[in-house]
Scaffold this motif. Structure first.
Motif, short mmCIF file in Angstrom:
data_model
loop_
_atom_site.label_atom_id
_atom_site.label_comp_id
_atom_site.label_asym_id
_atom_site.label_seq_id
_atom_site.Cartn_x
_atom_site.Cartn_y
_atom_site.Cartn_z
N MET A 89 0.86 -1.17 0.00
CA MET A 89 0.00 0.00 0.00
C MET A 89 0.90 1.23 0.00
SD MET A 89 -3.25 0.82 2.38
CE MET A 89 -4.05 -0.52 1.56
N THR A 90 0.59 2.22 -0.78
CA THR A 90 1.42 3.42 -0.87
C THR A 90 1.23 4.29 0.35
OG1 THR A 90 -0.25 4.73 -2.02
CG2 THR A 90 1.22 3.40 -3.39
N GLU A 91 2.24 5.10 0.63
CA GLU A 91 2.22 5.98 1.79
C GLU A 91 1.02 6.93 1.77
OE1 GLU A 91 4.38 6.23 4.45
OE2 GLU A 91 5.41 4.43 3.79
N SER A 92 0.61 7.38 0.58
CA SER A 92 -0.46 8.37 0.49
C SER A 92 -1.85 7.77 0.70
CB SER A 92 -0.41 9.07 -0.87
OG SER A 92 -0.61 8.13 -1.90
N MET A 93 -1.96 6.45 0.63
CA MET A 93 -3.27 5.82 0.83
C MET A 93 -3.53 5.60 2.32
SD MET A 93 -3.52 2.99 -2.18
CE MET A 93 -5.20 2.58 -1.77
N THR A 94 -4.75 5.86 2.73
CA THR A 94 -5.16 5.60 4.09
C THR A 94 -5.93 4.29 4.12
OG1 THR A 94 -5.36 7.97 4.50
CG2 THR A 94 -6.48 6.49 6.03
N MET A 95 -5.55 3.41 5.04
CA MET A 95 -6.25 2.13 5.13
C MET A 95 -7.62 2.34 5.75
SD MET A 95 -3.64 -0.90 6.17
CE MET A 95 -2.46 -0.03 7.18
N ASN A 96 -8.59 1.61 5.21
CA ASN A 96 -9.93 1.60 5.76
C ASN A 96 -10.47 0.18 5.64
OD1 ASN A 96 -11.16 1.27 3.13
ND2 ASN A 96 -10.83 3.46 2.80
N LYS A 97 -11.73 -0.01 6.00
CA LYS A 97 -12.31 -1.35 6.00
C LYS A 97 -12.39 -1.97 4.62
CE LYS A 97 -14.92 -0.96 10.24
NZ LYS A 97 -16.16 -1.24 10.92
N GLU A 98 -12.36 -1.17 3.58
CA GLU A 98 -12.48 -1.69 2.22
C GLU A 98 -11.13 -2.01 1.58
OE1 GLU A 98 -14.34 1.21 3.14
OE2 GLU A 98 -15.94 -0.19 3.61
N ASN A 99 -10.03 -1.42 2.07
CA ASN A 99 -8.76 -1.62 1.38
C ASN A 99 -7.59 -2.07 2.26
OD1 ASN A 99 -7.91 0.66 2.75
ND2 ASN A 99 -7.61 1.92 0.95
N PHE A 100 -7.86 -2.39 3.52
CA PHE A 100 -6.75 -2.77 4.40
C PHE A 100 -6.07 -4.06 3.91
CE2 PHE A 100 -10.13 -5.31 6.27
CZ PHE A 100 -9.48 -6.50 6.57
N VAL A 101 -4.84 -4.22 4.33
CA VAL A 101 -4.08 -5.45 4.08
C VAL A 101 -3.51 -5.86 5.44
CG1 VAL A 101 -2.10 -6.46 2.88
CG2 VAL A 101 -3.50 -4.72 1.74
N THR A 102 -3.76 -7.09 5.86
CA THR A 102 -3.32 -7.51 7.19
C THR A 102 -1.81 -7.37 7.35
OG1 THR A 102 -3.30 -9.83 6.48
CG2 THR A 102 -5.26 -9.05 7.65
N CYS A 103 -1.04 -7.59 6.30
CA CYS A 103 0.42 -7.44 6.38
C CYS A 103 0.78 -6.03 6.82
CB CYS A 103 1.07 -7.74 5.03
SG CYS A 103 0.76 -9.38 4.40
N ASP A 104 0.17 -5.03 6.18
CA ASP A 104 0.46 -3.63 6.50
C ASP A 104 -0.04 -3.27 7.90
OD1 ASP A 104 1.57 -3.38 3.97
OD2 ASP A 104 -0.27 -2.56 3.10
N LEU A 105 -1.21 -3.77 8.27
CA LEU A 105 -1.71 -3.52 9.62
C LEU A 105 -0.77 -4.10 10.67
CD1 LEU A 105 -5.56 -4.19 9.34
CD2 LEU A 105 -4.42 -2.01 9.78
N LEU A 106 -0.28 -5.29 10.43
CA LEU A 106 0.63 -5.94 11.38
C LEU A 106 1.97 -5.21 11.44
CD1 LEU A 106 0.89 -8.26 13.37
CD2 LEU A 106 1.77 -9.65 11.50
#
Length: 177
Positions: free
Chosen positions: A1-18
């Motif tokens: 996921m790019t730095e400019s994108m904000t994660m939300n319920k529709e586009n999150f990736v568990t790897c990035d969240l972790l």
């Protein structure tokens, strides 16, 4: 996921969240020779956890997912079912999954089996389980809700948050997005 994108319920990736929350719990990819697979129509889903523990009896699963989520328990939440890892019968099928959708649930994670998988794959809900089997459970009105459950290196309680996608399942005491 790019730095400019904000994660939300529709586009999150568990790897990035972790990566951003290393204290989060991670479900092991192989639990006693069994692994979680995606069966629902959603590639990713997340929400506040509601727990249920039941062994080969989906009475509590059905009653919880039939609850009107917009008024009560389910809206945007994820039911996490500790079915003891049983592969002998299904704890969720298409009719109960439709009730979950109708009542606003975001998803269901089953440490056990599901059925009606072709229909589940077309439904607008996240579903992960260890496997599938055509046999339904026997309803004996047994099971416990809102208790601590554990499987796959996870220790889960109602009120925690879970995130699931094609990379796996993670859980946290706090909302991550």
């Amino acid at each position: 996921m790019t730095e400019s994108m904000t994660m939300n319920k529709e586009n999150f990736v568990t790897c990035d969240l972790l990566d951003a929350n290393p204290e989060a719990q991670v479900c092991l990819p192989n639990i006693e020779g069994k692994s979680f697979h995606r069966f629902g129509g959603q590639n990713r889903f997340c929400g506040e956890i509601v727990t249920v523990k039941c062994f080969e009896d989906n009475s509590r699963v059905k009653s919880l997912l039939n609850s009107n989520g917009k008024d009560k328990d389910g809206y945007g939440k994820v039911l996490v079912v500790d079915g003891g890892g049983s592969m002998r019968c299904a704890l969720l099928g298409d009719m109960i999954a439709q009730s979950a959708i109708d009542n606003g649930w975001a998803g269901v994670i089953v440490y056990g089996c599901v059925r009606d998988v072709d229909d589940l794959a077309k439904m607008d809900i996240g579903v992960m389980a260890l496997g599938c089997i055509p046999r339904k459970s026997t309803r004996r009105d047994e099971g416990q809700t809102d208790i601590e459950i554990s499987f796959g290196d996870l220790r889960l309680r109602s009120g925690m948050f879970v995130y699931a996608d094609n990379n796996g399942i993670i859980a946290s005491d706090k909302a991550l997005i």
